[in-house]
Design a protein around this motif. Sequence first.
Motif, PDB file in Angstrom:
ATOM      1  N   ALA A 117      17.588   6.069  13.859  1.00 49.44           N
ATOM      2  CA  ALA A 117      16.876   6.273  12.592  1.00 49.44           C
ATOM      3  C   ALA A 117      16.345   4.974  12.008  1.00 49.44           C
ATOM      4  O   ALA A 117      15.329   4.976  11.302  1.00 49.44           O
ATOM      5  CB  ALA A 117      17.800   6.958  11.583  1.00 49.44           C
ATOM      6  N   GLU A 118      17.021   3.845  12.314  1.00 49.16           N
ATOM      7  CA  GLU A 118      16.554   2.573  11.753  1.00 49.16           C
ATOM      8  C   GLU A 118      15.341   2.020  12.510  1.00 49.16           C
ATOM      9  O   GLU A 118      14.719   1.051  12.072  1.00 49.16           O
ATOM     10  CB  GLU A 118      17.681   1.540  11.767  1.00 49.16           C
ATOM     11  CG  GLU A 118      18.245   1.209  13.136  1.00 49.16           C
ATOM     12  CD  GLU A 118      19.391   2.129  13.529  1.00 49.16           C
ATOM     13  OE1 GLU A 118      20.094   1.807  14.494  1.00 49.16           O
ATOM     14  OE2 GLU A 118      19.572   3.169  12.843  1.00 49.16           O
ATOM     15  N   GLN A 119      14.997   2.617  13.641  1.00 53.22           N
ATOM     16  CA  GLN A 119      13.835   2.172  14.413  1.00 53.22           C
ATOM     17  C   GLN A 119      12.667   3.142  14.223  1.00 53.22           C
ATOM     18  O   GLN A 119      12.093   3.681  15.167  1.00 53.22           O
ATOM     19  CB  GLN A 119      14.196   2.052  15.890  1.00 53.22           C
ATOM     20  CG  GLN A 119      15.231   0.993  16.189  1.00 53.22           C
ATOM     21  CD  GLN A 119      15.524   0.877  17.675  1.00 53.22           C
ATOM     22  OE1 GLN A 119      14.922   1.544  18.510  1.00 53.22           O
ATOM     23  NE2 GLN A 119      16.461   0.001  18.020  1.00 53.22           N
ATOM     24  N   VAL A 120      12.307   3.357  12.954  1.00 54.14           N
ATOM     25  CA  VAL A 120      11.254   4.319  12.624  1.00 54.14           C
ATOM     26  C   VAL A 120       9.917   3.892  13.222  1.00 54.14           C
ATOM     27  O   VAL A 120       9.162   4.719  13.741  1.00 54.14           O
ATOM     28  CB  VAL A 120      11.141   4.475  11.090  1.00 54.14           C
ATOM     29  CG1 VAL A 120       9.966   5.376  10.734  1.00 54.14           C
ATOM     30  CG2 VAL A 120      12.424   5.025  10.516  1.00 54.14           C
ATOM     31  N   ALA A 170       9.054  15.388  17.692  1.00 55.85           N
ATOM     32  CA  ALA A 170       9.851  14.316  18.294  1.00 55.85           C
ATOM     33  C   ALA A 170      10.141  13.224  17.272  1.00 55.85           C
ATOM     34  O   ALA A 170      11.274  12.710  17.187  1.00 55.85           O
ATOM     35  CB  ALA A 170       9.113  13.742  19.497  1.00 55.85           C
ATOM     36  N   PHE A 171       9.143  12.858  16.477  1.00 53.15           N
ATOM     37  CA  PHE A 171       9.344  11.831  15.455  1.00 53.15           C
ATOM     38  C   PHE A 171      10.334  12.310  14.401  1.00 53.15           C
ATOM     39  O   PHE A 171      11.210  11.549  13.961  1.00 53.15           O
ATOM     40  CB  PHE A 171       8.003  11.495  14.799  1.00 53.15           C
ATOM     41  CG  PHE A 171       8.101  10.485  13.688  1.00 53.15           C
ATOM     42  CD1 PHE A 171       8.271   9.141  13.963  1.00 53.15           C
ATOM     43  CD2 PHE A 171       8.023  10.885  12.361  1.00 53.15           C
ATOM     44  CE1 PHE A 171       8.370   8.211  12.932  1.00 53.15           C
ATOM     45  CE2 PHE A 171       8.113   9.980  11.334  1.00 53.15           C
ATOM     46  CZ  PHE A 171       8.288   8.629  11.616  1.00 53.15           C
ATOM     47  N   SER A 172      10.226  13.560  13.985  1.00 53.13           N
ATOM     48  CA  SER A 172      11.143  14.104  12.987  1.00 53.13           C
ATOM     49  C   SER A 172      12.578  14.113  13.497  1.00 53.13           C
ATOM     50  O   SER A 172      13.526  13.845  12.743  1.00 53.13           O
ATOM     51  CB  SER A 172      10.705  15.520  12.611  1.00 53.13           C
ATOM     52  OG  SER A 172      11.585  16.111  11.686  1.00 53.13           O
ATOM     53  N   THR A 173      12.741  14.390  14.787  1.00 51.90           N
ATOM     54  CA  THR A 173      14.086  14.369  15.368  1.00 51.90           C
ATOM     55  C   THR A 173      14.703  12.979  15.264  1.00 51.90           C
ATOM     56  O   THR A 173      15.898  12.841  14.997  1.00 51.90           O
ATOM     57  CB  THR A 173      14.023  14.807  16.843  1.00 51.90           C
ATOM     58  OG1 THR A 173      13.468  16.121  16.915  1.00 51.90           O
ATOM     59  CG2 THR A 173      15.410  14.807  17.473  1.00 51.90           C
ATOM     60  N   ALA A 174      13.868  11.950  15.448  1.00 51.36           N
ATOM     61  CA  ALA A 174      14.377  10.583  15.381  1.00 51.36           C
ATOM     62  C   ALA A 174      14.761  10.174  13.969  1.00 51.36           C
ATOM     63  O   ALA A 174      15.788   9.526  13.759  1.00 51.36           O
ATOM     64  CB  ALA A 174      13.336   9.615  15.945  1.00 51.36           C
ATOM     65  N   VAL A 175      13.945  10.534  12.965  1.00 51.72           N
ATOM     66  CA  VAL A 175      14.184  10.025  11.613  1.00 51.72           C
ATOM     67  C   VAL A 175      15.093  10.915  10.775  1.00 51.72           C
ATOM     68  O   VAL A 175      15.712  10.445   9.818  1.00 51.72           O
ATOM     69  CB  VAL A 175      12.843   9.808  10.868  1.00 51.72           C
ATOM     70  CG1 VAL A 175      11.978   8.798  11.594  1.00 51.72           C
ATOM     71  CG2 VAL A 175      12.094  11.118  10.681  1.00 51.72           C
ATOM     72  N   SER A 176      15.182  12.216  11.116  1.00 53.13           N
ATOM     73  CA  SER A 176      15.980  13.117  10.279  1.00 53.13           C
ATOM     74  C   SER A 176      16.995  13.939  11.062  1.00 53.13           C
ATOM     75  O   SER A 176      17.820  14.626  10.456  1.00 53.13           O
ATOM     76  CB  SER A 176      15.055  14.068   9.507  1.00 53.13           C
ATOM     77  OG  SER A 176      14.391  14.947  10.402  1.00 53.13           O
TER      78      SER A 176
END
Length: 456
Positions: A224-227, A402-408
């Motif tokens: 999550a810290e590597q947005v 895919a991006f949403s999975t990473a950040v949330s």
Amino acid sequence: MILLALGQMRRRAVAFVGLAVALFLAIAALTLFGLLFAADITAPAAARKATTGPSLMVVAAAFGEIAVLVAFFVVVNALGFALRQQHRELALLRTIAATPRQARRLVRGQVVVTTLLVTVPGWAAGAVAAHGLLAELQWRGMTAPGVRVPGTPIPMLVALAVTLAVALAASAVAARRISRIAPAAALTASSTEHGRTGALRLLAAIGVLVGGGLLLRLAATRPAEQVDKAGQAALLSSLVLLVAVALAGPLASRVLVAALGAPVRVLAPGTGWLADANLRGYARRLASAVVPVALLVGLSGTMLIMTSTAEHAAGTAASSVTSATDVWLRQAELALLVCFAAVSTVNTLVAVTAERRREFALLRLVGATRSQLLRMLTAEAVLTTAVGVLLGAAVAGAASAAFSTAVSGSPMPSLPVAACWWIGAGATALTLPGILATGVWAVHGPAAELVGGSRD
């Protein structure tokens, strides 16, 4: 050979104008980011230390990475369309003893001439954009005031060399088929369109699709810290998936038109049936029109949904100087990508419609009126827009998930409904007027002369 190449370019001016604009964008984009790199390299050490944020080189890389790839995507698409326009002429040259090597040399000459024609304007536009972007970055405190765009011509020469190399490589691939088959077969193939997508093209589409899936997985598994890294991977995956759409475009377009054409045939039994038959019968031509629309919707949708998802995950939007800067960078990158995609969309749609003058003249000779042809074009434009929007939305949905999975941790992104509607409206506003305005011109003129004379 040069004179022959110039003659073909004058004959197919509409297609080559689209290619020229695409090459212009590629040279301008490479010049812009090359000059920013050079400005960072030549900046005094004190100027580099004057800012605490990302360096100018990092900002330029963030902008340029996707923008340059999109520019080359547009070049390859425009070049492929320009060469398909000449299929009949190249086949005729083969029947009068032109060798495959001479046919390929003719295509290379056209690419070189078109590139050189737009080089100086591309350099100028890139240099102006570099000065303007650097001034904006300095005004926002992201770059020290002492940094200047250098006067070295090296970035411009590199931009020309890279653009020319990509265009020549694309032309070699596009001219391969017409130069390898027998002259008589080449002439026959030029008058019809193959009903099936080639096995090699489908295999390439599957391979690129797998690559896009791997990039989606990379984006989804970022911490999550590597947005920023997750966002870059997701945006790159959307572009790779759009390449897969371009490769599988004829097949995917035909399938979607078969599904979407049913209500059109019911609502407009005559013109709707003809529009549906035209689109399915000329799937390659349809794919040429659909791919730029999918590019526009896919990239802009991915950027907007990712931005909304990141802001939603953070709980607040742009509450500090850093986040405000990030938002501005994303907006500027989105504007640049949309500009490239919009230009590609308009160029391709105008060229695709303009080449059909002879087809429209034949329909008029067998009894079709101009108003019927325009109604048919309207139905085709609606179906083309719908197919492009659906394909682009599918790409944007996969990348933003895919991006949403990473950040949330959830594959359900924050969806900016109003902005998504505006994307669809923008795609429609570019597609329908472009097709219909060109169609009004294409259906006028003496039908007998158009059928008996030039294909243009």
